[in-house]
Design a protein around this motif. Structure first.
Motif, PDB file in Angstrom:
ATOM      1  N   SER A   1       0.722  -1.206  -0.071  1.00  0.00           N
ATOM      2  CA  SER A   1       0.026  -0.046   0.015  1.00  0.00           C
ATOM      3  C   SER A   1       1.066   1.255  -0.127  1.00  0.00           C
ATOM      4  CB  SER A   1      -1.049  -0.118   1.331  1.00  0.00           C
ATOM      5  OG  SER A   1      -1.688  -1.229   1.454  1.00  0.00           O
ATOM      6  N   ALA A   2       2.024   1.061   0.480  1.00  0.00           N
ATOM      7  CA  ALA A   2       2.770   2.534   0.804  1.00  0.00           C
ATOM      8  C   ALA A   2       3.559   2.697  -0.515  1.00  0.00           C
ATOM      9  CB  ALA A   2       4.049   2.124   1.682  1.00  0.00           C
ATOM     10  N   LYS A   3       3.630   1.646  -1.463  1.00  0.00           N
ATOM     11  CA  LYS A   3       4.416   2.083  -2.695  1.00  0.00           C
ATOM     12  C   LYS A   3       3.223   1.760  -3.997  1.00  0.00           C
ATOM     13  CE  LYS A   3       6.060  -2.421  -2.798  1.00  0.00           C
ATOM     14  NZ  LYS A   3       7.253  -3.362  -2.714  1.00  0.00           N
ATOM     15  N   ASN A   4       1.997   1.413  -3.690  1.00  0.00           N
ATOM     16  CA  ASN A   4       1.078   1.272  -4.964  1.00  0.00           C
ATOM     17  C   ASN A   4      -0.326   1.781  -4.489  1.00  0.00           C
ATOM     18  OD1 ASN A   4      -0.850   0.022  -6.905  1.00  0.00           O
ATOM     19  ND2 ASN A   4       0.386  -1.683  -6.883  1.00  0.00           N
ATOM     20  N   PRO A   5      -0.566   3.204  -5.070  1.00  0.00           N
ATOM     21  CA  PRO A   5      -1.427   3.804  -4.673  1.00  0.00           C
ATOM     22  C   PRO A   5      -2.879   2.973  -5.041  1.00  0.00           C
ATOM     23  CG  PRO A   5      -0.020   5.228  -5.594  1.00  0.00           C
ATOM     24  CD  PRO A   5       0.501   3.911  -5.826  1.00  0.00           C
ATOM     25  N   GLU A   6      -2.946   2.527  -6.172  1.00  0.00           N
ATOM     26  CA  GLU A   6      -4.050   1.576  -6.763  1.00  0.00           C
ATOM     27  C   GLU A   6      -4.303   0.431  -5.872  1.00  0.00           C
ATOM     28  OE1 GLU A   6      -6.913   1.826  -9.206  1.00  0.00           O
ATOM     29  OE2 GLU A   6      -5.132   2.761 -10.211  1.00  0.00           O
ATOM     30  N   PHE A   7      -3.464  -0.368  -5.431  1.00  0.00           N
ATOM     31  CA  PHE A   7      -3.772  -1.443  -4.504  1.00  0.00           C
ATOM     32  C   PHE A   7      -4.348  -0.722  -3.248  1.00  0.00           C
ATOM     33  CE2 PHE A   7      -2.624  -3.994  -0.992  1.00  0.00           C
ATOM     34  CZ  PHE A   7      -2.906  -5.250  -1.507  1.00  0.00           C
ATOM     35  N   LYS A   8      -3.483   0.380  -2.669  1.00  0.00           N
ATOM     36  CA  LYS A   8      -4.111   0.947  -1.547  1.00  0.00           C
ATOM     37  C   LYS A   8      -5.531   1.277  -1.471  1.00  0.00           C
ATOM     38  CE  LYS A   8      -3.366   4.682   1.874  1.00  0.00           C
ATOM     39  NZ  LYS A   8      -3.770   3.862   3.001  1.00  0.00           N
ATOM     40  N   LYS A   9      -5.873   1.882  -2.741  1.00  0.00           N
ATOM     41  CA  LYS A   9      -7.423   2.317  -2.907  1.00  0.00           C
ATOM     42  C   LYS A   9      -8.192   1.407  -2.818  1.00  0.00           C
ATOM     43  CE  LYS A   9     -10.265   4.339  -6.437  1.00  0.00           C
ATOM     44  NZ  LYS A   9     -10.092   4.978  -7.962  1.00  0.00           N
ATOM     45  N   VAL A  10      -8.011   0.258  -3.174  1.00  0.00           N
ATOM     46  CA  VAL A  10      -9.006  -0.964  -3.415  1.00  0.00           C
ATOM     47  C   VAL A  10      -8.639  -1.744  -1.930  1.00  0.00           C
ATOM     48  CG1 VAL A  10      -9.862  -3.130  -4.618  1.00  0.00           C
ATOM     49  CG2 VAL A  10      -8.856  -1.157  -5.900  1.00  0.00           C
ATOM     50  N   TYR A  11      -7.594  -1.978  -1.663  1.00  0.00           N
ATOM     51  CA  TYR A  11      -7.382  -2.758  -0.456  1.00  0.00           C
ATOM     52  C   TYR A  11      -7.930  -2.145   0.677  1.00  0.00           C
ATOM     53  CZ  TYR A  11      -5.293  -5.199   3.464  1.00  0.00           C
ATOM     54  OH  TYR A  11      -5.108  -5.720   4.823  1.00  0.00           O
ATOM     55  N   ASP A  12      -7.874  -0.744   1.107  1.00  0.00           N
ATOM     56  CA  ASP A  12      -8.360  -0.054   2.163  1.00  0.00           C
ATOM     57  C   ASP A  12      -9.959  -0.188   2.389  1.00  0.00           C
ATOM     58  OD1 ASP A  12      -6.112   0.721   2.871  1.00  0.00           O
ATOM     59  OD2 ASP A  12      -6.125   2.876   2.298  1.00  0.00           O
ATOM     60  N   ASP A  13     -10.639  -0.381   1.148  1.00  0.00           N
ATOM     61  CA  ASP A  13     -12.082  -0.365   1.268  1.00  0.00           C
ATOM     62  C   ASP A  13     -12.442  -1.864   1.299  1.00  0.00           C
ATOM     63  OD1 ASP A  13     -14.581   0.935   0.284  1.00  0.00           O
ATOM     64  OD2 ASP A  13     -14.698  -1.083  -0.479  1.00  0.00           O
ATOM     65  N   TYR A  14     -11.544  -2.789   0.894  1.00  0.00           N
ATOM     66  CA  TYR A  14     -11.829  -4.290   1.089  1.00  0.00           C
ATOM     67  C   TYR A  14     -11.614  -4.756   2.481  1.00  0.00           C
ATOM     68  CZ  TYR A  14     -10.838  -9.506   0.312  1.00  0.00           C
ATOM     69  OH  TYR A  14     -11.071 -10.610   0.494  1.00  0.00           O
ATOM     70  N   LYS A  15     -10.436  -4.181   3.053  1.00  0.00           N
ATOM     71  CA  LYS A  15     -10.108  -4.567   4.540  1.00  0.00           C
ATOM     72  C   LYS A  15     -11.268  -3.981   5.365  1.00  0.00           C
ATOM     73  CE  LYS A  15      -7.576  -6.036   8.054  1.00  0.00           C
ATOM     74  NZ  LYS A  15      -7.760  -7.392   8.180  1.00  0.00           N
ATOM     75  N   LYS A  16     -11.727  -2.638   5.452  1.00  0.00           N
ATOM     76  CA  LYS A  16     -12.936  -2.260   5.894  1.00  0.00           C
ATOM     77  C   LYS A  16     -14.080  -3.043   5.959  1.00  0.00           C
ATOM     78  CE  LYS A  16     -15.414   2.104   6.801  1.00  0.00           C
ATOM     79  NZ  LYS A  16     -16.819   1.485   6.763  1.00  0.00           N
ATOM     80  N   PHE A  17     -14.458  -3.456   4.742  1.00  0.00           N
ATOM     81  CA  PHE A  17     -15.678  -4.369   4.492  1.00  0.00           C
ATOM     82  C   PHE A  17     -15.431  -5.671   5.212  1.00  0.00           C
ATOM     83  CE2 PHE A  17     -18.703  -6.777   2.257  1.00  0.00           C
ATOM     84  CZ  PHE A  17     -19.836  -5.793   2.061  1.00  0.00           C
TER      85      PHE A  17
END
Length: 360
Positions: free
Chosen positions: A320-336
């Protein structure tokens, strides 16, 4: 129709023929497309679900929308489906997005990630959460429209030539486990191997690898892994609810009449349910047969699960620290995921734990 909107309106569990569809106009065009599958013909659950999908599309269109299906290797190799659809070598593909981890780890979230959601939770994220929207935006950058089209349910942890009692037993172990899961396991000393399905059996037999993961009892039995590895571990914590996807070239999708777009979406939703049902129906008998043949069933020790969980969380933070695209999707995925688990542990978890303890 927007993908997310459709997913919210369409019920997944519809029996064949029950999907409400617009009447096909008599002047609707006859269309012939090709679909490349990432799976071999002998896997009647995975490739067989692609066969189910193209038949549903044909039936719902009155035979006017014909899709010729090709198994892995007949047009392109299994891992070549992504580029074949992107470049319009074929109009459609039937594949697992995590095969394209090397392009971007964000693809993996479309299929499954270590310690991720199960099949029902994944479906909820796609239909009622932001899954369809976020992954749709991501796929659009590759000229692909994608729809969920199957799920195996929680997979097994794989076949091992020796027992795994502690984390130390994993250090230096050569295991066929590709993609993001392999990257996580490498953090604790596993030597991940990228080996095609056809090469797993001989590699285990010769000792070139020490372990391999595939799917679950029904498919694993077909592959004969119990003949070359004794210990069968569970759960496959890297595949809590692996989703299979139908890829469509974005330009070809835009050219389709709306009726045909709706038919594809409905057929994909139907296939999504069909595949999961097939696995749930076939795995129990296959597991009993494997155990009768001498397979030794083993759970991963809690220590191993805890260390692997930490390694996965570390990987997500680093990525997530180096890939904004991954962070954007993963943050939402993890919260869900967190919200789903807080609910599933109440009624679903307690009921399942009670029922699983019953002997009759």
């Amino acid at each position: 129709m927007e993908r997310r909107s459709f997913l919210k309106q369409t019920s997944v569990g519809l029996a064949a023929g029950a999907v409400a569809l617009p009447a096909m106009a008599q002047n609707a065009p006859t269309i012939k497309w090709r679909m490349a599958s990432s799976f071999p013909k002998n896997l009647d659950t995975l490739h067989g679900s692609a066969e189910f999908l193209v038949k549903r599309i044909s039936d719902m269109s009155g035979g006017k929308f014909q899709i010729q299906l090709f198994a892995a290797g007949e047009i392109v190799p299994g891992p070549g489906v992504h580029d074949a659809v992107k470049d319009n070598t074929v109009e459609m593909g039937f594949t697992c997005s995590y095969y394209y981890f090397g392009k971007d780890p964000t693809y993996c979230i479309d299929t499954a990630i270590p310690f991720g959601m199960n099949s029902r939770q994944t479906e909820a994220w796609y239909r009622q959460g932001n899954g369809a929207k976020l992954m749709g935006e991501f796929f659009a950058k590759s000229n692909i429209v994608a729809f969920p089209s199957g799920n195996t349910g929680v997979q097994m942890g794989g076949w091992f030539r020796k027992e795994i009692k502690t984390v130390a037993d994993l250090k230096g172990l050569k295991m066929r486990i590709p993609g993001l899961a392999g990257a996580v396991l490498s953090k604790i000393g596993v030597v991940s191997q990228q080996i095609s399905g056809a090469d797993i059996y001989p590699s285990l037999e010769k000792g070139t690898i020490d372990a391999a993961e595939w799917v679950g009892p029904y498919d694993d039995q077909k592959m004969g892994f119990n003949k070359v590895a004794k210990f069968y571990y569970y759960p496959g914590w890297w595949e809590g609810g692996p989703q299979i996807s139908t890829y469509i070239n974005a330009q070809k999708w835009a050219e389709l009449p709306k009726e045909y777009q709706t038919i594809i979406q409905a057929a994909c939703a139907d296939t999504n349910t069909e595949m999961c049902a097939r696995y749930d129906a076939k795995n129990p008998l296959a597991l009993r047969q494997l155990l009768a043949s001498g397979t030794q069933l083993r759970p991963f020790p809690k220590e191993v699960m805890e260390i692997c969980y930490k390694a996965a969380m570390d990987y997500y933070a680093e990525t997530s620290a180096k890939n904004p695209e991954f962070k954007k999707v993963y943050d939402d995925y993890k919260k869900f995921t967190n919200e789903q688990n807080s609910w599933f542990r109440v009624a679903e978890g307690s009921y399942s734990n009670f029922m699983f303890s019953r002997k009759s």
